[in-house]
Design an enzyme around this catalytic site. Sequence first.
Site, PDB file in Angstrom:
ATOM      1  N   ALA A  96       0.839  -1.204   0.000  1.00  0.00           N
ATOM      2  CA  ALA A  96       0.000   0.000   0.000  1.00  0.00           C
ATOM      3  C   ALA A  96       0.873   1.252   0.000  1.00  0.00           C
ATOM      4  O   ALA A  96       1.221   1.793   1.050  1.00  0.00           O
ATOM      5  CB  ALA A  96      -0.943  -0.016   1.199  1.00  0.00           C
ATOM      6  N   GLY A 123     -13.180  -9.062 -36.669  1.00  0.00           N
ATOM      7  CA  GLY A 123     -14.320  -8.930 -35.748  1.00  0.00           C
ATOM      8  C   GLY A 123     -14.232  -9.888 -34.568  1.00  0.00           C
ATOM      9  O   GLY A 123     -14.644  -9.555 -33.453  1.00  0.00           O
ATOM     10  N   GLU A 125       3.065  -0.370 -10.792  1.00  0.00           N
ATOM     11  CA  GLU A 125       4.471  -0.565 -10.388  1.00  0.00           C
ATOM     12  C   GLU A 125       5.417   0.356 -11.171  1.00  0.00           C
ATOM     13  O   GLU A 125       6.523  -0.027 -11.553  1.00  0.00           O
ATOM     14  CB  GLU A 125       4.877  -2.036 -10.501  1.00  0.00           C
ATOM     15  CG  GLU A 125       4.199  -2.856  -9.418  1.00  0.00           C
ATOM     16  CD  GLU A 125       4.635  -4.296  -9.372  1.00  0.00           C
ATOM     17  OE1 GLU A 125       5.843  -4.551  -9.450  1.00  0.00           O
ATOM     18  OE2 GLU A 125       3.760  -5.159  -9.236  1.00  0.00           O
TER      19      GLU A 125
HETATM   20  N1  COS Z   1      16.784   1.997  -4.401  1.00  0.00           N
HETATM   21  C1  COS Z   1      17.297   2.614  -3.314  1.00  0.00           C
HETATM   22  N2  COS Z   1      17.149   3.932  -3.084  1.00  0.00           N
HETATM   23  C2  COS Z   1      16.463   4.661  -3.985  1.00  0.00           C
HETATM   24  C3  COS Z   1      15.899   4.080  -5.137  1.00  0.00           C
HETATM   25  C4  COS Z   1      16.093   2.683  -5.322  1.00  0.00           C
HETATM   26  N3  COS Z   1      15.591   2.066  -6.402  1.00  0.00           N
HETATM   27  N4  COS Z   1      15.270   5.032  -5.854  1.00  0.00           N
HETATM   28  C5  COS Z   1      15.444   6.177  -5.173  1.00  0.00           C
HETATM   29  N5  COS Z   1      16.167   5.939  -4.057  1.00  0.00           N
HETATM   30  C6  COS Z   1      16.595   6.917  -3.067  1.00  0.00           C
HETATM   31  C7  COS Z   1      17.456   7.999  -3.708  1.00  0.00           C
HETATM   32  O1  COS Z   1      18.817   7.607  -3.732  1.00  0.00           O
HETATM   33  C8  COS Z   1      17.234   9.158  -2.768  1.00  0.00           C
HETATM   34  O2  COS Z   1      18.006   8.964  -1.611  1.00  0.00           O
HETATM   35  P1  COS Z   1      18.622  10.186  -0.761  1.00  0.00           P
HETATM   36  O3  COS Z   1      17.465  10.852  -0.083  1.00  0.00           O
HETATM   37  O4  COS Z   1      19.537   9.516   0.204  1.00  0.00           O
HETATM   38  O5  COS Z   1      19.301  11.066  -1.758  1.00  0.00           O
HETATM   39  C9  COS Z   1      15.765   8.995  -2.378  1.00  0.00           C
HETATM   40  O6  COS Z   1      15.450   7.607  -2.562  1.00  0.00           O
HETATM   41  C10 COS Z   1      14.842   9.828  -3.220  1.00  0.00           C
HETATM   42  O7  COS Z   1      15.075   9.471  -4.578  1.00  0.00           O
HETATM   43  P2  COS Z   1      14.602  10.394  -5.790  1.00  0.00           P
HETATM   44  O8  COS Z   1      15.045  11.800  -5.538  1.00  0.00           O
HETATM   45  O9  COS Z   1      15.023   9.747  -7.055  1.00  0.00           O
HETATM   46  O10 COS Z   1      13.026  10.337  -5.603  1.00  0.00           O
HETATM   47  P3  COS Z   1      11.858  11.028  -6.412  1.00  0.00           P
HETATM   48  O11 COS Z   1      10.909  11.593  -5.432  1.00  0.00           O
HETATM   49  O12 COS Z   1      12.433  11.902  -7.483  1.00  0.00           O
HETATM   50  O13 COS Z   1      11.105   9.775  -7.074  1.00  0.00           O
HETATM   51  C11 COS Z   1      10.620   8.030  -8.679  1.00  0.00           C
HETATM   52  C12 COS Z   1      11.676   8.924  -7.970  1.00  0.00           C
HETATM   53  C13 COS Z   1       9.741   8.801  -9.650  1.00  0.00           C
HETATM   54  C14 COS Z   1      11.469   7.039  -9.453  1.00  0.00           C
HETATM   55  C15 COS Z   1       9.754   7.300  -7.628  1.00  0.00           C
HETATM   56  O14 COS Z   1       8.869   8.193  -6.981  1.00  0.00           O
HETATM   57  C16 COS Z   1       8.953   6.164  -8.233  1.00  0.00           C
HETATM   58  O15 COS Z   1       9.443   5.078  -8.443  1.00  0.00           O
HETATM   59  N6  COS Z   1       7.652   6.407  -8.494  1.00  0.00           N
HETATM   60  C17 COS Z   1       6.768   5.378  -8.973  1.00  0.00           C
HETATM   61  C18 COS Z   1       6.174   4.684  -7.811  1.00  0.00           C
HETATM   62  C19 COS Z   1       5.494   3.426  -8.213  1.00  0.00           C
HETATM   63  O16 COS Z   1       6.072   2.572  -8.865  1.00  0.00           O
HETATM   64  N7  COS Z   1       4.254   3.308  -7.793  1.00  0.00           N
HETATM   65  C20 COS Z   1       3.488   2.131  -8.024  1.00  0.00           C
HETATM   66  C21 COS Z   1       3.200   1.493  -6.705  1.00  0.00           C
HETATM   67  S1  COS Z   1       2.873  -0.203  -6.832  1.00  0.00           S
HETATM   68  S2  COS Z   1       1.372  -0.388  -7.965  1.00  0.00           S
END
Ligand code: COS
Length: 402
Positions: A131, A351, A374
């Site tokens: 979630a 169709g 995801e």
């Molecule tokens: N593994 C470990 N750490 C990670 C990581 C990963 N795959 N991706 C990001 N981080 C860390 C970064 O290193 C950063 O760390 P610091 O705070 O120490 O610098 C922190 O997390 C924030 O990363 P970032 O700045 O890249 O975050 P953003 O808010 O820009 O978000 C995305 C990045 C868009 C990639 C993220 O929000 C995402 O994956 N969104 C999609 C979510 C998703 O898949 N939802 C579906 C849910 S399941 S149906």
Amino acid sequence: MLPDQSHLSLPFFDATHRQLGRDVGAWVAAIAPGIDESDDRAACRTWVSALGEAGYLRWCVPATFGGALDALDSRSLVVLRETLAFYSPLADFAFAMQGLGSGAITLAGSAEQKHTYLNAVARGDKIAAFALSEPGAGSDAGALTTTARKTADGWVLNGEKTWISNGGIADFYCVFAKTEPDAGTRGISAFIVDADAAGLDASRHIPVMAPHPLATVMLRDCAVPQTALLGAPNGGFKLAMQTLDIFRASVAGAALGFARRALLEATRHAQSRRMFGHTLADFQLTQAKLGQMAADIDAGALLTYRAAWLRDDAVARGSSSRISAEPAMAKMTATENAQRVIDAALQMHGGLGVRVGSKIESLYRDIRSLRIYEGATEVQQLIIGKHVLATASTVDTKGSDA
Ligand code: COS
């Protein structure tokens, strides 16, 4: 009907993957026709029980807690999802959500949490859910606003989670909530919330074009004990991202299963359908289309198997380096290509392809959400783009411009 599994002879796989592919293929081919999928929630419960009984959910958790292997094996997850999806999208969904819903516990749970939840997930006795998403935080997961407030006894959660797969049928939810509201992604923690916790309401089912259990989960003064905290305080965002890194390649695996099924349906149709005194397959136009579809599938497949192999290899070497770009490439390419393949297969059916109840018609609906959940395709592009930028800055080209 057994799918062609010649791709399992690629060097990404070993003998255990090949055996697993054969076993699960024979098992699901035999059992799928007998499972009534008209009620998606009842069908998912049935699939979880069947998968648990047959031992396939053991690949969702590590061996110490009832799993098949010492660590989660990405290639096994891909093989299982690809094969299940070929026969039944709901079987694939039921399997996948047991893994995604418990993945954060596998990665960061205490021994007690693992013992309580993972063994039950592997048997199919507990249904899991992940979630993270909220009405205002989908792709921008860090913008979530659900809060978890510390109390003398534990934590109190308030907020709204939505698009929660297995919502309403899950026995527990891995919930991500703000514990430091002003700290951005560094202020999010993870919690295990049992479905019967007072203040948790998962009754708002969300109907979607390819029916599967999906709901909004309301948390209203939902009190959980201290032991519900999962992983490090304020380490929830990274934990969510790490969990997604593992399972994204398996979403690609599911897309491959759908696409391979569509190609087979299209090929068989082309071989039997007669027009203008020939079969459809006699026309070069059809052959070109089938050729493009096969190449699109293999392009997604190779990226998928690479992503899974890279992660398994890193785990085997004890490496903790992050593998995010390759699963993102796999998910993006396999799901986008699968959508094109299924659309082409539907077009070839004419169709018959849009008749409600035909396999192609349901695949056309089934594939669509895989390009969104995801991490939507656009999020995968972002992850890959960031990786490209970071890599470029490490390359020294001085002296090579002359
Ligand atoms: N593994 C470990 N750490 C990670 C990581 C990963 N795959 N991706 C990001 N981080 C860390 C970064 O290193 C950063 O760390 P610091 O705070 O120490 O610098 C922190 O997390 C924030 O990363 P970032 O700045 O890249 O975050 P953003 O808010 O820009 O978000 C995305 C990045 C868009 C990639 C993220 O929000 C995402 O994956 N969104 C999609 C979510 C998703 O898949 N939802 C579906 C849910 S399941 S149906």
